[in-house]
Design an enzyme around this catalytic site. Sequence first.
Site, PDB file in Angstrom:
ATOM      1  N   GLU C 126       0.859  -1.188   0.000  1.00  0.00           N
ATOM      2  CA  GLU C 126       0.000   0.000   0.000  1.00  0.00           C
ATOM      3  C   GLU C 126       0.894   1.236   0.000  1.00  0.00           C
ATOM      4  O   GLU C 126       2.091   1.131   0.235  1.00  0.00           O
ATOM      5  CB  GLU C 126      -0.887  -0.002   1.264  1.00  0.00           C
ATOM      6  N   PRO C 127       0.299   2.418  -0.268  1.00  0.00           N
ATOM      7  CA  PRO C 127       1.146   3.624  -0.291  1.00  0.00           C
ATOM      8  C   PRO C 127       1.975   3.801   0.973  1.00  0.00           C
ATOM      9  O   PRO C 127       3.131   4.204   0.910  1.00  0.00           O
ATOM     10  CB  PRO C 127       0.120   4.768  -0.435  1.00  0.00           C
ATOM     11  N   ASP C 239       8.521 -16.341   0.862  1.00  0.00           N
ATOM     12  CA  ASP C 239       9.648 -17.276   0.899  1.00  0.00           C
ATOM     13  C   ASP C 239       9.596 -18.198  -0.323  1.00  0.00           C
ATOM     14  O   ASP C 239      10.597 -18.479  -0.966  1.00  0.00           O
ATOM     15  CB  ASP C 239       9.590 -18.147   2.155  1.00  0.00           C
ATOM     16  N   ARG C 242      10.239 -16.168  -3.775  1.00  0.00           N
ATOM     17  CA  ARG C 242      11.493 -15.452  -4.034  1.00  0.00           C
ATOM     18  C   ARG C 242      12.437 -16.181  -4.985  1.00  0.00           C
ATOM     19  O   ARG C 242      13.074 -15.534  -5.812  1.00  0.00           O
ATOM     20  CB  ARG C 242      12.197 -15.098  -2.735  1.00  0.00           C
ATOM     21  N   GLU C 363       9.029  -7.664  -4.219  1.00  0.00           N
ATOM     22  CA  GLU C 363       9.075  -8.926  -3.480  1.00  0.00           C
ATOM     23  C   GLU C 363      10.092  -8.864  -2.354  1.00  0.00           C
ATOM     24  O   GLU C 363      10.800  -9.830  -2.072  1.00  0.00           O
ATOM     25  CB  GLU C 363       9.439 -10.077  -4.442  1.00  0.00           C
TER      26      GLU C 363
END
Lengths: 261, 393, 385
Positions: C126-127, C239, C242, C363
């Site tokens: 989010e911002p 996890d 990635r 990520e």
Amino acid sequence: MVCLKQVPGTPKVNIDPQTNTLVRQGIKNIVNPFDTYALEEGVRIKERYGGKVTAISMGPPQAEEALREVISTGADEAILLSDSAFAGADTLATSHTLARAINKLKQYDIIICGRQTTDGDTGQVGPELAEMLGIPFVAYVSKIEEIDNGYMRVKRMVEDGHEVIETPLPTVITVVKEINVPRLPSLRGLARARSAVIPIWTAQELGADKNMVGLSGSATRVIRVFFPQRVHHGEILQGDLEGQANSLIDKLREAKIISGS
Amino acid sequence: MGIQIDLDKCVGCGECLSSCPFGLLEIIAEKVYLREGCTLCGACQEACDYQAILIEAAAEAPAASDSYRGVWVFAEQRNGKLKSVAYELLSRGRQLADTLGTELCVICFGHGINEAQQLIAYGADKVYLMDAPALSSNQDDLYTKGLVELIEKYKPEIVIAGATSLGRSFIPRVAAILKTGLTADCTGLEIDPETGLLLQTRPTFGGNIMATIICQTKRPQMSTVRPRVFKKGTPDGRRKGQVIRVDFNKQRITSRTKLLSFIDDITEAVKLEDANIIVSGGRGVGKAENFQLLEELAGVMGAALGSSRPPVDDGWVSYSHQVGQTGKTVCPKLYIACGISGAVQHLAGMQTSEAIVAINDDPNAPIFDVATYGIVGDLFKVVPMIIKKLKND
Amino acid sequence: MEYFLNEQQKTLKSLARRIAEERILPVRAELDEREEFPWGIMKDLAEADIFRIFIPEEYEGLGGGCFELCLAVEELSRVCSGVAVSYAASALGSFPLLEYGTEEQKQKYLPDIASGKRLAAFALTEPTAGSDASAIKTTAERVKGGYVINGTKQFITNGGEAEIYTVIALTDKARGARGASAFLVEKDTPGFSFGKKEKKMGIRASSTRELVFRNCLVPEENLIGKEGMGFIVTLKLLDRSRPGIGAQAVGLAQGALEAAVDYARKRIQFGHPIISLPVVQNMLADMAINVEASRALTYAVARTIDSGAKNFTEEAAMAKVFASDIAMKVTTDAVQIFGGVGYMRDYPIEKMMRDAKITQIYEGSNEVLRSTIAFELRKRKARRE
């Protein structure tokens, strides 16, 4: 039922300029490109109307690779017609052999072939096969519009446009590449292709008369093979581009190839 | 019968390897071995200096029936008007018939055809004309059965037809019914002086290799020929000949397929096949919009617009413009190839043009090998210059 | 290097490469130029069963693991990272369901994802909450029969194109990070809309949008896992995904390396191809070493995960950090080798450099991940004392 042929990979075969012979190292065999459109159309018909797609090819043992390839893109099963007796066949003998195999399979509604191969380029097997099976034939189909009630309505290409033809089933058609975009294989298709059992039918299994297949069954034979001579007697113009453009038009006018002032 | 390699005679020089058009020969432990797929063409036998390759001739085949005489040309029509290819074949057929010392007949199916006399003027000795309303559209089934009946009745030794979409779809069926040999897309027809057989030459492997084919014992010997391969001759109004009207019997000759409609897709102003000048574009044109430049040049010259295969595949122009192996064969007075590399498949469709101009920025493009005049340069600069010169003069 | 793939893995790799070269390569420049979502290619991938590889067989998938996903992503990314991430993000969006979904939820959504009929997306950022994920403000208020979601998500990959969204929202503001829950929200749910499409530096074929929730009611069966599990779901998911980003970076770097070698062989300066210059050779050698090292690390982590490792936070972070840093360096060096033409958009190499940057950021930014790795190091050392 889709009839296909395994052909050498690059129709653009290189010619060694010094010896004027073919350079053929490392050319992979592929499914005749036009036949991939035939196979794709067969799979699309199955997806739309149900049914089973069987791929058949007459060729040497390595043609089995081509059949596995089309199983990975949607054929349900494949059959290889292979026998040293089939070698040297022209289109008449090839069509006869394919016809015997198809008759052995008994049930068929639509037989699809590509419009021609990239090695032979004749486009004759489709129509000859139709005659041997005694069923109708439509060439250069660019769209299958509808299949209903024992009839098929197709659009086919001619030089100056398209014709819409209705044909009763069973029928043989050849297709052009405008008809579809062949799909890529799927992972499940590739797995199926790997484990598929592809029966090999010999002349004996087809009950084929040895005089009707292979070289013995061919009405035509090749007596000579040569490389086309290209005699170069043209002129590459020189100078700046504008000068060349002007000079070109002047020369064409002088040679009375175009009219001019 | 077949091919045999005498390993005692073979010295493993490998000369034959490159002669095989199918690449089936290989050297293993200094001897030559043959893989599957041999068509007994004999190229390797010719290449071998040690007579190590032996191709046994086929068992003496029964002599072809001498009762087959005459050269036939099937003349294709559309809407009652004969196509140009009919006249091209007629001219060549006349030469073949003269060599054989036999008659030339033209077979014509259709409706409302009134060119029979003209066919005679161009060289026909006889014209078999089957004229009926049912035949006005080119229905494969009707044509197939009709031609088979005539051939069985009159027994010609040679039958040739145009390799058009009609010809390539119904002539093979005729050949299959008659169990005879057919050679498609011939670029050359000759009579063998020794045997009197028709020598049919055609391109294979996209035109990279030429093959000469014979139909030794089966009759008739059948060939289809591409339009624009042979040239139309000159008519001689004094020639005399017979017009024989053949009865179209609806009960005997029926069609299983039905023609529902014909869609006229052709939009170009000047028809490609008939054009005297063709301006043609290839991959070098870059994108669809750029064809407008070529259209402008075509407009100024009164030319038709042509294309090699890549622009058609990419949707820049429609298929009706395609020239080449899987497109049209053209033979204009002038063919201007812009941004076309000159792949063999394209050359197959235009190399018999009287004059060829090539414009390409690649000096090594094969198109320059066949061009009468070549300009190595950017077509987007050169074509506007040509247009300017034509307009100013 | 030979990684000894099994039959299925080899098939997958070669099919993914074929799709990349036949279908993606011809259009990647245009997709990048027009910032157009690659629907055509998503369809090709679906037809080829490529979406099935990360879904179990019970739900019409092919039951592949992390390694298979990495193989596919790497091959696609070698040709276009933007297309690759659109595919990978759908896998990411499906992970919460795969790990924590109920049987009903799995049966309802996974088959469509497997067939490529519907794409998925994961929405956390989010911002006010990037690296500090716990600072999210989107709420999910319990009401009769479901939850009402309010808030805005930012920078969501596949936003607007996907139809299945797994969204992290606060069900209990007071409990902070422990008060977050994961929800499944379908596109076209009333109250769920999209903000503008972002204009990005790279991976421009990928669609990145805001998700706007205004009193968006989702039924209670759309809660994934239990209330309060939101961050557990998130951390587990990240996890697992990635290594996929690692693979994206490896593929990208590989593509750039190949292009650089090819160019260096052809470009003649001072009478010789520039590949004959020691300075270029050193650059290429270092690029090759690093690409192989990042591939080896990524594959090792993927295989470890597939072999059943319970904790792999540190390793997964390592793969992502290393591969993405390498991708940035390799693509930059590749542009350098291309020289002047490398700067021109007519050549594909500048796009690769633009595409690489994001792999260091999303990520889990590499800074946050380094801090995670350091934390793990400290934890281990502390346990031994």
